[in-house]
Design a protein around this motif. Structure first.
Motif, short mmCIF file in Angstrom:
data_model
loop_
_atom_site.label_atom_id
_atom_site.label_comp_id
_atom_site.label_asym_id
_atom_site.label_seq_id
_atom_site.Cartn_x
_atom_site.Cartn_y
_atom_site.Cartn_z
N ALA A 29 0.86 -1.18 0.00
CA ALA A 29 0.00 0.00 0.00
C ALA A 29 0.90 1.23 0.00
N ASN A 30 0.50 2.27 -0.75
CA ASN A 30 1.34 3.46 -0.84
C ASN A 30 0.75 4.67 -0.14
N SER A 31 -0.35 4.48 0.60
CA SER A 31 -0.97 5.59 1.32
C SER A 31 -1.73 5.06 2.53
N GLU A 32 -2.13 5.97 3.40
CA GLU A 32 -2.93 5.57 4.56
C GLU A 32 -4.20 4.87 4.11
N ALA A 33 -4.87 5.45 3.13
CA ALA A 33 -6.16 4.90 2.68
C ALA A 33 -6.01 3.51 2.08
N THR A 34 -5.01 3.31 1.24
CA THR A 34 -4.84 1.98 0.63
C THR A 34 -4.36 0.97 1.66
N ALA A 35 -3.60 1.42 2.65
CA ALA A 35 -3.15 0.51 3.72
C ALA A 35 -4.35 0.00 4.51
N MET A 36 -5.25 0.90 4.88
CA MET A 36 -6.44 0.52 5.63
C MET A 36 -7.31 -0.43 4.82
N ALA A 37 -7.52 -0.11 3.56
CA ALA A 37 -8.35 -0.96 2.70
C ALA A 37 -7.72 -2.34 2.54
N SER A 38 -6.42 -2.39 2.35
CA SER A 38 -5.73 -3.67 2.19
C SER A 38 -5.84 -4.52 3.46
N ALA A 39 -5.63 -3.88 4.62
CA ALA A 39 -5.70 -4.61 5.89
C ALA A 39 -7.11 -5.14 6.15
N MET A 40 -8.12 -4.38 5.78
CA MET A 40 -9.50 -4.83 5.98
C MET A 40 -9.85 -5.97 5.04
N ASN A 41 -9.23 -5.97 3.87
CA ASN A 41 -9.47 -7.02 2.89
C ASN A 41 -8.78 -8.32 3.28
N GLN A 42 -7.55 -8.21 3.80
CA GLN A 42 -6.78 -9.38 4.23
C GLN A 42 -5.98 -8.98 5.46
N VAL A 43 -6.36 -9.48 6.61
CA VAL A 43 -5.69 -9.11 7.87
C VAL A 43 -4.23 -9.54 7.82
N PRO A 44 -3.31 -8.59 7.95
CA PRO A 44 -1.89 -8.95 7.90
C PRO A 44 -1.41 -9.57 9.21
N ASP A 45 -0.41 -10.44 9.09
CA ASP A 45 0.20 -11.01 10.29
C ASP A 45 1.41 -10.18 10.72
N LEU A 46 1.83 -9.24 9.85
CA LEU A 46 2.95 -8.35 10.12
C LEU A 46 2.79 -7.12 9.23
N ILE A 47 3.15 -5.96 9.77
CA ILE A 47 3.14 -4.73 8.99
C ILE A 47 4.56 -4.18 8.96
N LEU A 48 5.06 -3.92 7.75
CA LEU A 48 6.32 -3.22 7.55
C LEU A 48 5.96 -1.86 6.99
N SER A 49 6.32 -0.78 7.68
CA SER A 49 5.84 0.53 7.27
C SER A 49 6.93 1.59 7.25
N ASP A 50 6.85 2.43 6.24
CA ASP A 50 7.62 3.67 6.20
C ASP A 50 6.90 4.66 7.10
N VAL A 51 7.51 5.79 7.39
CA VAL A 51 6.87 6.81 8.19
C VAL A 51 6.21 7.85 7.29
N ASN A 52 6.98 8.45 6.41
CA ASN A 52 6.46 9.48 5.51
C ASN A 52 6.01 8.86 4.20
N LEU A 53 4.75 9.05 3.87
CA LEU A 53 4.19 8.47 2.65
C LEU A 53 3.91 9.55 1.61
N GLY A 54 4.74 10.57 1.57
CA GLY A 54 4.54 11.65 0.61
C GLY A 54 3.18 12.28 0.81
#
Length: 113
Positions: A29-54
């Motif tokens: 996911a490249n944004s907050e919105a797509t991250a939330m949508a992706s997690a709701m679609n398939q619950v992740p067992d681990l999240i690897l995240s950048d801090v600043n998403l442009g």
């Protein structure tokens, strides 16, 4: 696994490293919105995240929303601004970019052990 990263090539590299080291599936996911949508679609067992998403927001904000909705999912931040993770006390690791592959693999393995 959910990778929240706005730089496509770096996200792809992290996904390759994760899959090479045993991850079954990775979603990017490249944004907050797509991250939330992706997690709701398939619950992740681990999240690897950048801090600043442009223009897509902040990784810690996306992670907080996901964890509020889905519970205590392990998180590793991979960022060039680790000082912006001062309130991310739940993070299992905060790794600096450019990330050393062996450090990322070790952090992921520590979570799966």
């Amino acid at each position: 696994m959910l990778i929240i990263e706005d730089e496509y090539l770096f996200a792809d590299f992290i996904a390759w490293m994760a899959e090479t080291n045993g991850a079954d599936t990775t979603n990017i996911a490249n944004s907050e919105a797509t991250a939330m949508a992706s997690a709701m679609n398939q619950v992740p067992d681990l999240i690897l995240s950048d801090v600043n998403l442009g223009k897509g927001g902040k990784g810690p904000d996306a992670v907080a929303r996901i964890r509020d909705a889905l519970g205590d999912i392990p998180v590793i931040f991979v960022t060039s601004t680790p000082e912006e993770c001062s309130t991310c006390d739940y993070a299992r690791a905060i790794l600096d970019k450019p990330v050393q592959p062996e450090r990322l693999v070790a952090a992921m393995q520590a979570i799966s052990d």
